[in-house]
Design a protein around this motif. Structure first.
Motif, PDB file in Angstrom:
ATOM      1  N   ARG A 254       4.509  -5.442   0.141  1.00 25.84           N
ATOM      2  CA  ARG A 254       3.844  -4.633  -0.890  1.00 25.84           C
ATOM      3  C   ARG A 254       2.532  -5.292  -1.309  1.00 25.84           C
ATOM      4  NH1 ARG A 254       8.810  -3.315  -5.124  1.00 25.84           N
ATOM      5  NH2 ARG A 254       9.985  -1.822  -3.820  1.00 25.84           N
ATOM      6  N   PRO A 255       1.426  -4.953  -0.636  1.00 24.09           N
ATOM      7  CA  PRO A 255       0.143  -5.573  -0.973  1.00 24.09           C
ATOM      8  C   PRO A 255      -0.426  -5.022  -2.279  1.00 24.09           C
ATOM      9  CG  PRO A 255       0.138  -4.586   1.226  1.00 24.09           C
ATOM     10  CD  PRO A 255       1.315  -4.057   0.499  1.00 24.09           C
ATOM     11  N   THR A 256      -1.334  -5.813  -2.848  1.00 26.96           N
ATOM     12  CA  THR A 256      -2.107  -5.344  -3.999  1.00 26.96           C
ATOM     13  C   THR A 256      -3.273  -4.515  -3.462  1.00 26.96           C
ATOM     14  OG1 THR A 256      -3.483  -7.321  -3.992  1.00 26.96           O
ATOM     15  CG2 THR A 256      -1.475  -7.414  -5.280  1.00 26.96           C
ATOM     16  N   ALA A 257      -4.359  -4.424  -4.180  1.00 25.71           N
ATOM     17  CA  ALA A 257      -5.484  -3.585  -3.774  1.00 25.71           C
ATOM     18  C   ALA A 257      -6.144  -4.105  -2.501  1.00 25.71           C
ATOM     19  CB  ALA A 257      -6.515  -3.524  -4.894  1.00 25.71           C
ATOM     20  N   PHE A 258      -6.477  -3.170  -1.592  1.00 28.17           N
ATOM     21  CA  PHE A 258      -7.216  -3.513  -0.383  1.00 28.17           C
ATOM     22  C   PHE A 258      -8.712  -3.567  -0.682  1.00 28.17           C
ATOM     23  CE2 PHE A 258      -3.527  -1.031   1.344  1.00 28.17           C
ATOM     24  CZ  PHE A 258      -2.854  -2.128   1.857  1.00 28.17           C
ATOM     25  N   PHE A 259      -9.435  -4.372   0.072  1.00 24.89           N
ATOM     26  CA  PHE A 259     -10.884  -4.443  -0.103  1.00 24.89           C
ATOM     27  C   PHE A 259     -11.513  -3.049  -0.043  1.00 24.89           C
ATOM     28  CE2 PHE A 259     -11.733  -9.052   1.587  1.00 24.89           C
ATOM     29  CZ  PHE A 259     -11.027  -9.553   0.517  1.00 24.89           C
ATOM     30  N   LYS A 260     -11.073  -2.243   0.928  1.00 28.78           N
ATOM     31  CA  LYS A 260     -11.731  -0.947   1.121  1.00 28.78           C
ATOM     32  C   LYS A 260     -11.542  -0.022  -0.087  1.00 28.78           C
ATOM     33  CE  LYS A 260      -7.899   1.058   3.812  1.00 28.78           C
ATOM     34  NZ  LYS A 260      -7.539   1.626   5.125  1.00 28.78           N
TER      35      LYS A 260
ATOM     36  N   SER B  28      -7.762  -8.495   2.156  1.00 30.84           N
ATOM     37  CA  SER B  28      -8.450  -7.852   3.266  1.00 30.84           C
ATOM     38  C   SER B  28      -7.460  -7.287   4.276  1.00 30.84           C
ATOM     39  CB  SER B  28      -9.367  -8.851   3.976  1.00 30.84           C
ATOM     40  OG  SER B  28      -8.596  -9.805   4.705  1.00 30.84           O
ATOM     41  N   ASP B  29      -7.950  -6.377   5.122  1.00 34.68           N
ATOM     42  CA  ASP B  29      -7.126  -5.824   6.193  1.00 34.68           C
ATOM     43  C   ASP B  29      -6.608  -6.931   7.107  1.00 34.68           C
ATOM     44  OD1 ASP B  29      -7.747  -3.366   5.164  1.00 34.68           O
ATOM     45  OD2 ASP B  29      -9.040  -2.739   6.811  1.00 34.68           O
ATOM     46  N   ASP B  30      -7.488  -7.866   7.466  1.00 31.92           N
ATOM     47  CA  ASP B  30      -7.093  -8.915   8.403  1.00 31.92           C
ATOM     48  C   ASP B  30      -6.026  -9.835   7.818  1.00 31.92           C
ATOM     49  OD1 ASP B  30      -8.669  -8.124  10.544  1.00 31.92           O
ATOM     50  OD2 ASP B  30     -10.402  -9.264   9.861  1.00 31.92           O
ATOM     51  N   ASP B  31      -6.143 -10.143   6.520  1.00 35.24           N
ATOM     52  CA  ASP B  31      -5.129 -11.004   5.909  1.00 35.24           C
ATOM     53  C   ASP B  31      -3.789 -10.279   5.778  1.00 35.24           C
ATOM     54  OD1 ASP B  31      -6.681 -13.281   5.723  1.00 35.24           O
ATOM     55  OD2 ASP B  31      -7.370 -12.877   3.689  1.00 35.24           O
ATOM     56  N   VAL B  32      -3.817  -8.984   5.431  1.00 33.14           N
ATOM     57  CA  VAL B  32      -2.577  -8.202   5.399  1.00 33.14           C
ATOM     58  C   VAL B  32      -1.954  -8.164   6.790  1.00 33.14           C
ATOM     59  CG1 VAL B  32      -1.602  -5.887   5.112  1.00 33.14           C
ATOM     60  CG2 VAL B  32      -3.205  -6.764   3.430  1.00 33.14           C
TER      61      VAL B  32
ATOM     62  N   GLY C  99      -4.028 -15.679   2.461  1.00 32.96           N
ATOM     63  CA  GLY C  99      -5.238 -15.425   3.222  1.00 32.96           C
ATOM     64  C   GLY C  99      -6.450 -16.198   2.755  1.00 32.96           C
ATOM     65  N   THR C 100      -7.569 -15.906   3.400  1.00 29.03           N
ATOM     66  CA  THR C 100      -8.814 -16.631   3.137  1.00 29.03           C
ATOM     67  C   THR C 100      -9.998 -15.716   2.859  1.00 29.03           C
ATOM     68  OG1 THR C 100      -9.278 -16.710   5.518  1.00 29.03           O
ATOM     69  CG2 THR C 100      -8.084 -18.583   4.576  1.00 29.03           C
ATOM     70  N   ASP C 101      -9.895 -14.439   3.210  1.00 27.12           N
ATOM     71  CA  ASP C 101     -11.031 -13.526   3.023  1.00 27.12           C
ATOM     72  C   ASP C 101     -11.231 -13.225   1.539  1.00 27.12           C
ATOM     73  OD1 ASP C 101     -11.256 -13.410   5.748  1.00 27.12           O
ATOM     74  OD2 ASP C 101     -10.182 -11.501   5.947  1.00 27.12           O
ATOM     75  N   THR C 102     -12.496 -13.180   1.102  1.00 23.79           N
ATOM     76  CA  THR C 102     -12.798 -12.918  -0.303  1.00 23.79           C
ATOM     77  C   THR C 102     -13.516 -11.591  -0.468  1.00 23.79           C
ATOM     78  OG1 THR C 102     -14.965 -14.009  -0.237  1.00 23.79           O
ATOM     79  CG2 THR C 102     -13.027 -15.393  -0.730  1.00 23.79           C
ATOM     80  N   LEU C 103     -13.327 -10.979  -1.645  1.00 22.22           N
ATOM     81  CA  LEU C 103     -14.010  -9.724  -1.951  1.00 22.22           C
ATOM     82  C   LEU C 103     -15.525  -9.923  -1.982  1.00 22.22           C
ATOM     83  CD1 LEU C 103     -13.691  -6.729  -2.735  1.00 22.22           C
ATOM     84  CD2 LEU C 103     -13.585  -7.468  -5.134  1.00 22.22           C
TER      85      LEU C 103
ATOM     86  N   TYR D 100     -18.142  -7.637   0.064  1.00 24.56           N
ATOM     87  CA  TYR D 100     -19.270  -6.911  -0.529  1.00 24.56           C
ATOM     88  C   TYR D 100     -20.577  -7.284   0.166  1.00 24.56           C
ATOM     89  CZ  TYR D 100     -16.657  -5.060  -4.567  1.00 24.56           C
ATOM     90  OH  TYR D 100     -15.807  -4.360  -5.385  1.00 24.56           O
ATOM     91  N   ALA D 101     -20.754  -8.562   0.470  1.00 22.44           N
ATOM     92  CA  ALA D 101     -21.984  -9.006   1.135  1.00 22.44           C
ATOM     93  C   ALA D 101     -22.126  -8.351   2.499  1.00 22.44           C
ATOM     94  CB  ALA D 101     -21.998 -10.528   1.256  1.00 22.44           C
ATOM     95  N   ARG D 102     -21.025  -8.254   3.248  1.00 23.23           N
ATOM     96  CA  ARG D 102     -21.074  -7.616   4.564  1.00 23.23           C
ATOM     97  C   ARG D 102     -21.382  -6.129   4.454  1.00 23.23           C
ATOM     98  NH1 ARG D 102     -16.640 -11.213   5.422  1.00 23.23           N
ATOM     99  NH2 ARG D 102     -15.153  -9.550   4.951  1.00 23.23           N
ATOM    100  N   LEU D 103     -20.802  -5.477   3.454  1.00 28.08           N
ATOM    101  CA  LEU D 103     -21.088  -4.056   3.243  1.00 28.08           C
ATOM    102  C   LEU D 103     -22.562  -3.840   2.914  1.00 28.08           C
ATOM    103  CD1 LEU D 103     -18.068  -2.686   1.160  1.00 28.08           C
ATOM    104  CD2 LEU D 103     -18.859  -1.803   3.350  1.00 28.08           C
ATOM    105  N   LEU D 104     -23.099  -4.663   2.026  1.00 30.81           N
ATOM    106  CA  LEU D 104     -24.493  -4.517   1.612  1.00 30.81           C
ATOM    107  C   LEU D 104     -25.457  -4.777   2.771  1.00 30.81           C
ATOM    108  CD1 LEU D 104     -24.180  -6.264  -1.851  1.00 30.81           C
ATOM    109  CD2 LEU D 104     -24.823  -3.868  -1.495  1.00 30.81           C
TER     110      LEU D 104
END
Length: 320
Positions: free
Chosen positions: A146-152, A182-186, A294-298, A302-306
């Motif tokens: 049961r994950p919390t909020a996904f980055f997307k 993140s998707d990858d960490d999930v 996991g290791t991925d951060t929000l 955001y930086a990759r999206l921008l």
């Protein structure tokens, strides 16, 4: 130990990440995709089969094909969370898969669920819980993640900020919090459920690294990464109640509006409930008790999206 794994929901962003993780761990992966016009999608390192998970006949003939599998990993979920779709996919389709899995010799079923089912107020949450109960009583080894909020799901306002518009808050933006993952960490967590005995026959809430973050803090983070001064606009949560009430009344006459009323209720839920572990004794959400992984951060997301390096992949879940 390498296993033969059937993966459901493989074409979504989390499903594709899970396919990569399973292959990386040395498993033989068979992905199930919905029948569509055009070419079958390529998911590197896997075998892809087209089948209708809502049909026991299709599952038997086109998916399992009388072959033996060791495990099922499901990232399958209803597209919108509407009542009909939720019971058809989150519950009934999974029941069909569960019965076919038993016949195929499956011993371990890993299910991607959602942390919000711990306080079920919506139709799709009850549908998910109904299948969770069936899985727990199936006799198979199970792991319910049961994950919390996904980055997307926290990326919908990136374009607004890029366009110089204010970040929208519900009330003052401090009512809810989450530990984004993140998707990858999930995907990595799902894949390692097959080899980690401590995750067998357990409900597994999981969040990403770092402390919980409120909606206002998400906005402040996004503005900081974008190099812009913070600008906020507050939207009252009661707006969802008005919309749901109007659409619900009209739905008695115009049935398609019933789903839209449910979408408004879904919006209100996410505007008022934190995606953290719920403490039923203290009657509150507990950020400290919500496990991190996991290791991925929000911030990096955001930086990759921008920079345009990744896309906003919310799809039909943008209604949330």
């Amino acid at each position: 130990m390498s296993r033969r794994v059937l993966l459901l929901g493989a074409t979504g962003t989390i499903g594709r990440a899970t396919a990569r993780a399973l292959v990386r761990h040395g498993h033989e992966v068979v992905c199930v995709v919905r029948p569509k016009r055009g070419a079958v999608p390529d998911i590197p390192g896997t075998m892809v089969r087209t089948g209708d998970v809502t049909s026991p006949t299709s599952l038997a003939r086109e998916v399992f094909r009388g072959e033996r599998f060791d495990a099922v990993v499901s990232c399958l979920a209803s597209r919108t969370g509407g009542p009909v779709d939720a019971w058809a996919v989150d519950h009934q389709a999974h029941l069909h898969v569960l019965e076919a899995a038993k016949t195929a010799g499956v011993t371990h079923f890993v299910l991607l669920s959602a942390i919000c089912v711990q306080k079920p107020l919506l139709v799709f949450q009850h549908a998910k819980l109904a299948f969770e109960a069936a899985l727990m009583g199936s006799g198979l080894t199970w792991s319910i993640v049961r994950p919390t909020a996904f980055f997307k799901s926290l990326s919908g306002q990136v374009k607004r900020v890029q366009q110089g518009k204010p970040f929208l808050l519900f009330d003052d933006g401090t009512r809810t919090a989450c530990k984004p993952i993140s998707d990858d960490d999930v995907a990595e967590y799902l894949a390692t459920c097959l080899s980690d005995a401590s995750r067998a026959n357990r409900i597994l809430p999981i969040g990403g690294p770092g402390p919980a973050i409120t909606l206002r803090e998400q906005g402040e983070l996004l503005f900081r990464v974008a190099g812009k001064p913070p600008r906020f606009t507050s939207v009252p949560v009661t707006l969802f109640d008005v919309i749901a009430g109007v659409l619900g009344a009209l739905g008695a006459v115009i049935p398609p509006l019933r789903d839209k009323a449910e979408f408004a209720r879904i919006g209100r839920y996410y505007a008022t409930e934190s995606m953290l572990l719920w403490d039923p004794v203290a009657q509150r959400y507990d950020a400290d008790a919500t496990p991190s992984f996991g290791t991925d951060t929000l911030e990096a997301h955001y930086a990759r999206l921008l920079r345009g390096e990744v896309a906003d992949d919310r799809g039909e879940h943008a209604v949330f």
